[in-house]
Design an enzyme around this catalytic site. Structure first.
Site, PDB file in Angstrom:
ATOM      1  N   ARG A 145      -1.644  28.484 -89.061  1.00 25.39           N
ATOM      2  CA  ARG A 145      -0.701  29.214 -88.181  1.00 25.39           C
ATOM      3  C   ARG A 145      -1.386  30.331 -87.387  1.00 25.39           C
ATOM      4  NH1 ARG A 145       0.643  25.254 -89.178  1.00 25.39           N
ATOM      5  NH2 ARG A 145       2.252  24.571 -90.614  1.00 25.39           N
TER       6      ARG A 145
ATOM      7  N   SER B 292      10.310  29.153 -90.910  1.00 21.51           N
ATOM      8  CA  SER B 292       9.718  29.824 -92.082  1.00 21.51           C
ATOM      9  C   SER B 292       9.303  31.230 -91.684  1.00 21.51           C
ATOM     10  CB  SER B 292       8.487  29.065 -92.567  1.00 21.51           C
ATOM     11  OG  SER B 292       8.838  27.753 -92.894  1.00 21.51           O
TER      12      SER B 292
ATOM     13  N   GLU C  73       4.699  34.886 -91.141  1.00 23.56           N
ATOM     14  CA  GLU C  73       4.333  33.870 -90.146  1.00 23.56           C
ATOM     15  C   GLU C  73       4.942  34.286 -88.798  1.00 23.56           C
ATOM     16  OE1 GLU C  73       4.741  29.715 -91.214  1.00 23.56           O
ATOM     17  OE2 GLU C  73       5.379  29.226 -89.170  1.00 23.56           O
TER      18      GLU C  73
HETATM   19  C1  LIG Z   1      14.222  25.944 -87.130  1.00 28.60           C
HETATM   20  C2  LIG Z   1      12.745  26.184 -86.949  1.00 28.60           C
HETATM   21  C3  LIG Z   1      11.828  25.304 -87.510  1.00 28.60           C
HETATM   22  C4  LIG Z   1      10.458  25.505 -87.354  1.00 28.60           C
HETATM   23  N1  LIG Z   1       9.592  24.595 -87.901  1.00 28.60           N
HETATM   24  C5  LIG Z   1       8.257  24.787 -87.750  1.00 28.60           C
HETATM   25  C6  LIG Z   1       7.329  23.850 -88.310  1.00 28.60           C
HETATM   26  O1  LIG Z   1       7.694  22.852 -88.925  1.00 28.60           O
HETATM   27  N2  LIG Z   1       6.009  24.078 -88.144  1.00 28.60           N
HETATM   28  C7  LIG Z   1       5.552  25.175 -87.443  1.00 28.60           C
HETATM   29  O2  LIG Z   1       4.340  25.313 -87.313  1.00 28.60           O
HETATM   30  N3  LIG Z   1       6.410  26.055 -86.922  1.00 28.60           N
HETATM   31  C8  LIG Z   1       7.739  25.893 -87.041  1.00 28.60           C
HETATM   32  N4  LIG Z   1       8.608  26.797 -86.495  1.00 28.60           N
HETATM   33  C9  LIG Z   1       8.079  27.995 -85.830  1.00 28.60           C
HETATM   34  C10 LIG Z   1       7.830  27.835 -84.309  1.00 28.60           C
HETATM   35  O3  LIG Z   1       8.617  26.818 -83.749  1.00 28.60           O
HETATM   36  C11 LIG Z   1       6.354  27.581 -84.013  1.00 28.60           C
HETATM   37  O4  LIG Z   1       5.541  28.640 -84.486  1.00 28.60           O
HETATM   38  C12 LIG Z   1       6.088  27.389 -82.520  1.00 28.60           C
HETATM   39  O5  LIG Z   1       4.770  26.937 -82.358  1.00 28.60           O
HETATM   40  C13 LIG Z   1       6.290  28.666 -81.701  1.00 28.60           C
HETATM   41  O6  LIG Z   1       6.351  28.298 -80.328  1.00 28.60           O
HETATM   42  P1  LIG Z   1       7.188  29.126 -79.255  1.00 28.60           P
HETATM   43  O7  LIG Z   1       6.935  28.494 -77.947  1.00 28.60           O
HETATM   44  O8  LIG Z   1       8.588  29.271 -79.663  1.00 28.60           O
HETATM   45  O9  LIG Z   1       6.446  30.511 -79.325  1.00 28.60           O
HETATM   46  P2  LIG Z   1       7.103  31.977 -79.347  1.00 28.60           P
HETATM   47  O10 LIG Z   1       7.868  32.151 -80.605  1.00 28.60           O
HETATM   48  O11 LIG Z   1       7.784  32.243 -78.062  1.00 28.60           O
HETATM   49  O12 LIG Z   1       5.778  32.847 -79.415  1.00 28.60           O
HETATM   50  C14 LIG Z   1       4.953  32.782 -80.580  1.00 28.60           C
HETATM   51  C15 LIG Z   1       3.571  33.287 -80.196  1.00 28.60           C
HETATM   52  O13 LIG Z   1       2.960  32.338 -79.318  1.00 28.60           O
HETATM   53  C16 LIG Z   1       2.509  32.985 -78.147  1.00 28.60           C
HETATM   54  N5  LIG Z   1       2.620  32.057 -77.018  1.00 28.60           N
HETATM   55  C17 LIG Z   1       3.722  31.414 -76.563  1.00 28.60           C
HETATM   56  N6  LIG Z   1       3.422  30.674 -75.487  1.00 28.60           N
HETATM   57  C18 LIG Z   1       2.101  30.858 -75.253  1.00 28.60           C
HETATM   58  C19 LIG Z   1       1.189  30.383 -74.260  1.00 28.60           C
HETATM   59  N7  LIG Z   1       1.564  29.562 -73.269  1.00 28.60           N
HETATM   60  N8  LIG Z   1      -0.098  30.810 -74.322  1.00 28.60           N
HETATM   61  C20 LIG Z   1      -0.511  31.651 -75.294  1.00 28.60           C
HETATM   62  N9  LIG Z   1       0.299  32.126 -76.255  1.00 28.60           N
HETATM   63  C21 LIG Z   1       1.586  31.737 -76.231  1.00 28.60           C
HETATM   64  C22 LIG Z   1       3.405  34.198 -77.984  1.00 28.60           C
HETATM   65  O14 LIG Z   1       2.773  35.197 -77.221  1.00 28.60           O
HETATM   66  C23 LIG Z   1       3.609  34.625 -79.435  1.00 28.60           C
HETATM   67  O15 LIG Z   1       2.537  35.405 -79.886  1.00 28.60           O
HETATM   68  C24 LIG Z   1       9.987  26.618 -86.637  1.00 28.60           C
HETATM   69  C25 LIG Z   1      10.913  27.505 -86.049  1.00 28.60           C
HETATM   70  C26 LIG Z   1      12.280  27.294 -86.196  1.00 28.60           C
HETATM   71  C27 LIG Z   1      13.250  28.233 -85.556  1.00 28.60           C
END
Ligand SMILES: Cc1cc2nc3c(=O)[nH]c(=O)nc-3n(C[C@H](O)[C@H](O)[C@H](O)COP(=O)(O)OP(=O)(O)OC[C@H]3O[C@@H](n4cnc5c(N)ncnc54)[C@H](O)[C@@H]3O)c2cc1C
Length: 304
Positions: A177, A227, A297
């Site tokens: 992560r 998580s 996380e």
């Molecule tokens: C119901 C649910 C289930 C989930 N299941 C999982 C799972 O199974 N596995 C898992 O790994 N995660 C899971 N997650 C967590 C989440 O979806 C992941 O961590 C996902 O990768 C975050 O992406 P995001 O676009 O929403 O990022 P955000 O939450 O918007 O941002 C997270 C971080 O990423 C950075 N970021 C976003 N876009 C970019 C970009 N283009 N360039 C550089 N940095 C960037 C942001 O600056 C921030 O630091 C879950 C979340 C929820 C709500």
């Protein structure tokens, strides 16, 4: 003209009026439905616009926050100063040979579905992850034994100074992560996934199975960040929290899920303060009962 108005006008010139919001409640843009106001929220439509916004923030010395789908962040109730950028309009997905290429604002779920339609295997694990492609790279998102690191070839990024670069898988320091992006704060623009030809029915069966597992175990009927905690070495965060008797407990509108103890749900209009107080209560109790430090996380950002 006052400074804030001037900045707004410049952002509108770059991204167009429909793509610039002022004093925007970020609870409308996070999956957990929590978050105070952003001074400016911008949605560039091209890489050039991304670079121009970066130049503008340099020129004015503004704080800057990049968000994907907001599925892994809690924005405090005081909100975010300066410019917040989301790349949701940069969401093209296409195929070249056995590679799938995606712009970073695409949903990683949509990329997984596209790979299925193309009978390409490797991205099945991502079918239920609600993040953007950029967020998935930054977090090295993973599930059910797969992770981005296994299928990533290279990414195109913009540095915060507005320079374009290509980074190979090995250069991204993809770990549990985490990635090098958490230190460099580069902006992922485009991602190349190296996949393998597969059998449509088998790929679909795997995705259906993972979806069933996810839906039966996770409280997807409530807003959450997924998580909250990383898996501590040798333990499962959810099991420690469950064994601490914390399910159903929380502050204000936030509650440790009764369905999956690793999730804290926004049950009833929770504030960031409610959510964070619940996180702290969980950490403290688990530390007292089991001596285990739970590492976050989820990312907590913004002003109190
Ligand atoms: C119901 C649910 C289930 C989930 N299941 C999982 C799972 O199974 N596995 C898992 O790994 N995660 C899971 N997650 C967590 C989440 O979806 C992941 O961590 C996902 O990768 C975050 O992406 P995001 O676009 O929403 O990022 P955000 O939450 O918007 O941002 C997270 C971080 O990423 C950075 N970021 C976003 N876009 C970019 C970009 N283009 N360039 C550089 N940095 C960037 C942001 O600056 C921030 O630091 C879950 C979340 C929820 C709500």
């Amino acid at each position: 003209m006052e400074r804030a108005e001037h900045i707004y006008q410049r952002l509108v010139e770059i991204c167009g009026e429909r793509n610039v919001l002022r004093d925007e409640p970020m609870k409308n843009h996070t999956l957990v439905r929590i978050g105070g106001k952003a001074d400016f929220l911008v949605w560039p439509e091209t890489y050039e616009q991304v670079i121009e916004v970066l130049r503008l923030k340099e020129e004015y010395g503004l704080p800057f926050t990049l968000l994907g789908n907001g599925s892994n962040v809690i924005i405090r109730d005081g909100g975010l100063r300066g410019i917040v950028m989301q790349l949701k309009h940069l969401n093209r997905i296409w195929r070249e040979g056995n590679n799938v290429i995606a712009q970073s604002g695409a949903d990683i779920k949509a990329v997984s579905r596209f790979a299925l339609e193309q009978s390409l295997t490797g991205l099945e694990f991502a079918c239920g992850i609600p993040g953007s492609v950029g967020g998935a790279i930054m977090m090295n998102a993973g599930a059910y034994g797969g992770e981005v690191k296994d299928v990533l070839d290279h990414v195109k990024v913009a540095t915060l100074a507005g320079e374009l670069k290509t980074l190979k898988n090995e250069e991204l320091e993809l770990g549990y992560r985490t990635s090098i992006i958490s230190r460099t704060h580069d902006i992922v623009l485009e991602v190349v996934f190296a996949l393998q030809p597969g059998d449509y029915a088998q790929i679909k069966a795997k995705m259906d199975d993972l979806t069933f597992q996810r839906e039966s175990k996770q409280p997807l009927e409530y807003p959450s960040v997924g998580s909250v905690f990383k898996r501590p070495p040798g333990y499962f965060a959810g099991k420690l929290i469950q064994d601490s008797g914390l399910q159903g407990k929380g502050f204000g509108g936030a509650e440790v899920s009764t369905k999956h103890a690793g999730f804290i749900i926004n049950k009833n209009n929770a504030t960031a303060a409610d959510y964070i107080a619940t996180i702290e209560m969980v950490r403290k109790t688990v530390k007292e009962k089991f001596g285990v430090d739970l590492e976050l996380e989820v990312k907590i950002i913004g002003e109190e």
